[in-house]
Write a protein that holds these residues in place. Structure first.
Motif, PDB file in Angstrom:
ATOM      1  N   PRO A  24       0.793  -1.235   0.000  1.00 61.03           N
ATOM      2  CA  PRO A  24       0.000   0.000   0.000  1.00 61.03           C
ATOM      3  C   PRO A  24       0.826   1.286   0.000  1.00 61.03           C
ATOM      4  O   PRO A  24       0.435   2.264  -0.638  1.00 61.03           O
ATOM      5  CB  PRO A  24      -0.857  -0.104   1.261  1.00 61.03           C
ATOM      6  N   ARG A  25       1.949   1.308   0.674  1.00 62.64           N
ATOM      7  CA  ARG A  25       2.759   2.530   0.712  1.00 62.64           C
ATOM      8  C   ARG A  25       3.367   2.849  -0.652  1.00 62.64           C
ATOM      9  O   ARG A  25       3.700   3.994  -0.933  1.00 62.64           O
ATOM     10  CB  ARG A  25       3.869   2.409   1.743  1.00 62.64           C
ATOM     11  N   LEU A  26       3.530   1.847  -1.487  1.00 57.54           N
ATOM     12  CA  LEU A  26       4.114   2.035  -2.815  1.00 57.54           C
ATOM     13  C   LEU A  26       3.058   1.993  -3.917  1.00 57.54           C
ATOM     14  O   LEU A  26       3.360   2.271  -5.073  1.00 57.54           O
ATOM     15  CB  LEU A  26       5.149   0.934  -3.084  1.00 57.54           C
ATOM     16  N   ASP A  27       1.845   1.583  -3.574  1.00 54.79           N
ATOM     17  CA  ASP A  27       0.780   1.321  -4.536  1.00 54.79           C
ATOM     18  C   ASP A  27       1.291   0.382  -5.635  1.00 54.79           C
ATOM     19  O   ASP A  27       1.113   0.616  -6.825  1.00 54.79           O
ATOM     20  CB  ASP A  27       0.235   2.611  -5.147  1.00 54.79           C
ATOM     21  N   ALA A  28       1.963  -0.682  -5.196  1.00 54.54           N
ATOM     22  CA  ALA A  28       2.549  -1.658  -6.120  1.00 54.54           C
ATOM     23  C   ALA A  28       1.870  -3.012  -5.940  1.00 54.54           C
ATOM     24  O   ALA A  28       1.612  -3.442  -4.823  1.00 54.54           O
ATOM     25  CB  ALA A  28       4.038  -1.799  -5.850  1.00 54.54           C
ATOM     26  N   ASP A  29       1.573  -3.649  -7.064  1.00 54.59           N
ATOM     27  CA  ASP A  29       0.945  -4.969  -7.082  1.00 54.59           C
ATOM     28  C   ASP A  29       1.810  -5.926  -7.879  1.00 54.59           C
ATOM     29  O   ASP A  29       2.357  -5.545  -8.922  1.00 54.59           O
ATOM     30  CB  ASP A  29      -0.407  -4.922  -7.812  1.00 54.59           C
ATOM     31  N   LEU A  30       1.903  -7.168  -7.419  1.00 56.43           N
ATOM     32  CA  LEU A  30       2.547  -8.225  -8.191  1.00 56.43           C
ATOM     33  C   LEU A  30       1.635  -9.438  -8.209  1.00 56.43           C
ATOM     34  O   LEU A  30       0.953  -9.732  -7.223  1.00 56.43           O
ATOM     35  CB  LEU A  30       3.918  -8.576  -7.603  1.00 56.43           C
ATOM     36  N   TYR A  31       1.608 -10.141  -9.330  1.00 55.19           N
ATOM     37  CA  TYR A  31       0.735 -11.286  -9.561  1.00 55.19           C
ATOM     38  C   TYR A  31       1.471 -12.557  -9.154  1.00 55.19           C
ATOM     39  O   TYR A  31       2.519 -12.880  -9.722  1.00 55.19           O
ATOM     40  CB  TYR A  31       0.347 -11.301 -11.042  1.00 55.19           C
ATOM     41  N   VAL A  32       0.943 -13.274  -8.165  1.00 57.43           N
ATOM     42  CA  VAL A  32       1.631 -14.429  -7.580  1.00 57.43           C
ATOM     43  C   VAL A  32       1.947 -15.526  -8.602  1.00 57.43           C
ATOM     44  O   VAL A  32       3.084 -16.001  -8.655  1.00 57.43           O
ATOM     45  CB  VAL A  32       0.846 -14.980  -6.365  1.00 57.43           C
ATOM     46  N   PRO A  33       1.000 -15.978  -9.444  1.00 61.76           N
ATOM     47  CA  PRO A  33       1.361 -17.030 -10.410  1.00 61.76           C
ATOM     48  C   PRO A  33       2.525 -16.627 -11.328  1.00 61.76           C
ATOM     49  O   PRO A  33       3.377 -17.442 -11.660  1.00 61.76           O
ATOM     50  CB  PRO A  33       0.068 -17.255 -11.198  1.00 61.76           C
ATOM     51  N   ALA A  34       2.594 -15.352 -11.693  1.00 56.84           N
ATOM     52  CA  ALA A  34       3.719 -14.889 -12.517  1.00 56.84           C
ATOM     53  C   ALA A  34       5.012 -14.899 -11.716  1.00 56.84           C
ATOM     54  O   ALA A  34       6.070 -15.283 -12.232  1.00 56.84           O
ATOM     55  CB  ALA A  34       3.433 -13.486 -13.055  1.00 56.84           C
TER      56      ALA A  34
END
Length: 146
Positions: free
Chosen positions: A86-96
């Motif tokens: 949340p502090r970075l507003d960054a998302d990563l997709y687990v299967p990838a």
């Protein structure tokens, strides 16, 4: 009617049902994250199948160069398919991530280019030895290979 309501009304029942089924299949296939933590420049992820993996923060798009304090809070999102900072507003997709994909195609290309530019003693020695032999061997032409 708001813009969001108008956009939602454009999705017909068949499209919604198809997307819902695709989501169910993705969740069933997994793997899904159950927990994640930041420790010593790495992100450690526990999966629902009992496996775990880690990756270096410096290689992940959206996380590289972030302050350690910004990496401490990691939320499991999308029922375990995503990790969110949340502090970075960054998302990563687990299967990838499990497949070793740490960002977009462009990001991964940049990481690959860095590896290709590595100046190691072994690489320098190989280049010198190859240069003494006349340089890189030429590829044979199709007519010469036959």
């Amino acid at each position: 009617m708001t813009t969001a309501e108008q956009e939602l009304s454009m999705i017909d029942e068949a499209t919604f049902a198809k997307a819902s089924e695709a989501g169910r299949r993705t969740l069933a296939r997994g793997p899904l994250a159950t927990s994640a933590r930041h420790d010593a420049g790495r992100i450690h992820v526990e999966l629902d199948n009992g496996c775990a993996f880690e990756f270096p923060v410096a290689l992940a798009e959206g996380l590289a160069g972030a302050a350690s304090s910004d990496l401490e809070t990691i939320e499991i999102s999308a029922a375990g398919l995503g990790l969110y900072w949340p502090r970075l507003d960054a998302d990563l997709y687990v299967p990838a991530l499990v497949r070793g994909v740490l960002g977009t195609r462009h990001w991964m290309g940049q990481i690959g280019a860095l590896g290709g530019r590595s100046a190691t003693p072994a690489k320098a020695d190989a280049a010198r030895a190859n240069g003494k032999l006349g340089g890189r061997p030429r590829k044979p032409r199709a007519s010469e290979a036959a």
